[in-house]
Write a protein that holds these residues in place. Sequence first.
Motif, PDB file in Angstrom:
ATOM      1  N   GLN A   1      43.864  31.126  50.940  1.00 34.03           N
ATOM      2  CA  GLN A   1      44.622  31.817  50.726  1.00 34.03           C
ATOM      3  C   GLN A   1      44.884  32.897  50.120  1.00 34.03           C
ATOM      4  O   GLN A   1      43.587  33.611  50.018  1.00 34.03           O
ATOM      5  CB  GLN A   1      44.859  30.632  49.012  1.00 34.03           C
ATOM      6  N   GLU A   2      45.905  33.739  49.888  1.00 30.11           N
ATOM      7  CA  GLU A   2      45.921  34.759  49.961  1.00 30.11           C
ATOM      8  C   GLU A   2      46.461  35.438  48.853  1.00 30.11           C
ATOM      9  O   GLU A   2      47.503  34.908  48.219  1.00 30.11           O
ATOM     10  CB  GLU A   2      46.396  36.152  51.758  1.00 30.11           C
ATOM     11  N   LYS A   3      45.630  36.312  47.798  1.00 31.08           N
ATOM     12  CA  LYS A   3      47.450  37.170  46.907  1.00 31.08           C
ATOM     13  C   LYS A   3      46.743  38.370  46.661  1.00 31.08           C
ATOM     14  O   LYS A   3      45.799  39.284  46.872  1.00 31.08           O
ATOM     15  CB  LYS A   3      46.162  36.521  45.380  1.00 31.08           C
ATOM     16  N   PRO A   4      47.521  39.450  45.982  1.00 29.56           N
ATOM     17  CA  PRO A   4      47.466  40.820  45.504  1.00 29.56           C
ATOM     18  C   PRO A   4      46.362  41.724  44.607  1.00 29.56           C
ATOM     19  O   PRO A   4      46.547  40.480  43.687  1.00 29.56           O
ATOM     20  CB  PRO A   4      48.871  41.054  45.427  1.00 29.56           C
ATOM     21  N   LEU A   5      45.425  41.668  45.251  1.00 31.10           N
ATOM     22  CA  LEU A   5      44.096  42.202  44.437  1.00 31.10           C
ATOM     23  C   LEU A   5      44.279  43.490  43.362  1.00 31.10           C
ATOM     24  O   LEU A   5      43.450  43.991  42.590  1.00 31.10           O
ATOM     25  CB  LEU A   5      43.005  42.236  44.645  1.00 31.10           C
ATOM     26  N   TYR A   6      45.070  44.328  44.410  1.00 30.26           N
ATOM     27  CA  TYR A   6      45.731  45.323  43.754  1.00 30.26           C
ATOM     28  C   TYR A   6      46.884  46.084  44.316  1.00 30.26           C
ATOM     29  O   TYR A   6      47.123  45.553  45.684  1.00 30.26           O
ATOM     30  CB  TYR A   6      44.330  46.987  44.636  1.00 30.26           C
ATOM     31  N   THR A   7      47.676  47.323  43.525  1.00 31.87           N
ATOM     32  CA  THR A   7      49.075  46.955  43.614  1.00 31.87           C
ATOM     33  C   THR A   7      48.382  49.243  43.785  1.00 31.87           C
ATOM     34  O   THR A   7      49.640  49.833  44.708  1.00 31.87           O
ATOM     35  CB  THR A   7      49.606  47.383  42.662  1.00 31.87           C
TER      36      THR A   7
END
Length: 226
Positions: A179-185
């Motif tokens: 699974q991938e999720k945003p860590l930094y914007t």
Amino acid sequence: MRKLLLSLLSVIVMFMMLGCASKEVDPLDTAVAVPQGYKNNFATPYYEVTIPKDIEDVMLYLPKDTTTVRLKMQIANLEDMIYMKLTTEDSFEIDKILRRVEDIKQLGYEQDGYMYEPSVEKNVVTLQIYVPSIYIYNGVYKPKLTFSFKRNSRSVQEKVQLYFARQIYSVTNENVHKQEKPLYTVLHEYCTQKKKVAKEFFTQMEKVNTNRIDLETIKDIEASCR
């Protein structure tokens, strides 16, 4: 003779069985979600978005696989487009007229431009914007789109504020189904934590805007990402 016939029949049956087996389709090879009309935005080198009429602000999160965006702009009673222009009030100092093409396919995926063809799509302008990674270094790239067109024999000018944001993704689950999720914007935050950045980022910084980015911005980026 009887043994010969039995041998021939057995060979024929064996070939028929092999033929039937070869026609079996692996269920994993069958395309899914196609007849239902679902659209996969990651299947093309660009991200296409349709903008409703009379809109003043557009906020888009760019997919991780592309930074080329095609906006389908709906403009009521549009007769003809005079020009389209992108400007920014940041250190990039972007101020450029977009070129018009007869077919949007004439543009490369890292080029800006637009197409207006009433016979293809009435009251719709297809705008392509390429957003290099350097533009979204601080999290959001905010160009203003100014366009002028003819309506009832008069020249009309409108403006749309665009916001392009991108998130840095990372794999967080090492199991079978990753699974991938945003860590930094913000790229600055990503570089500070990871002490690295893709080589392509510096290629874009040097090639796209060498004479446009101010020296302070370049030093700030290099200090956090190298």
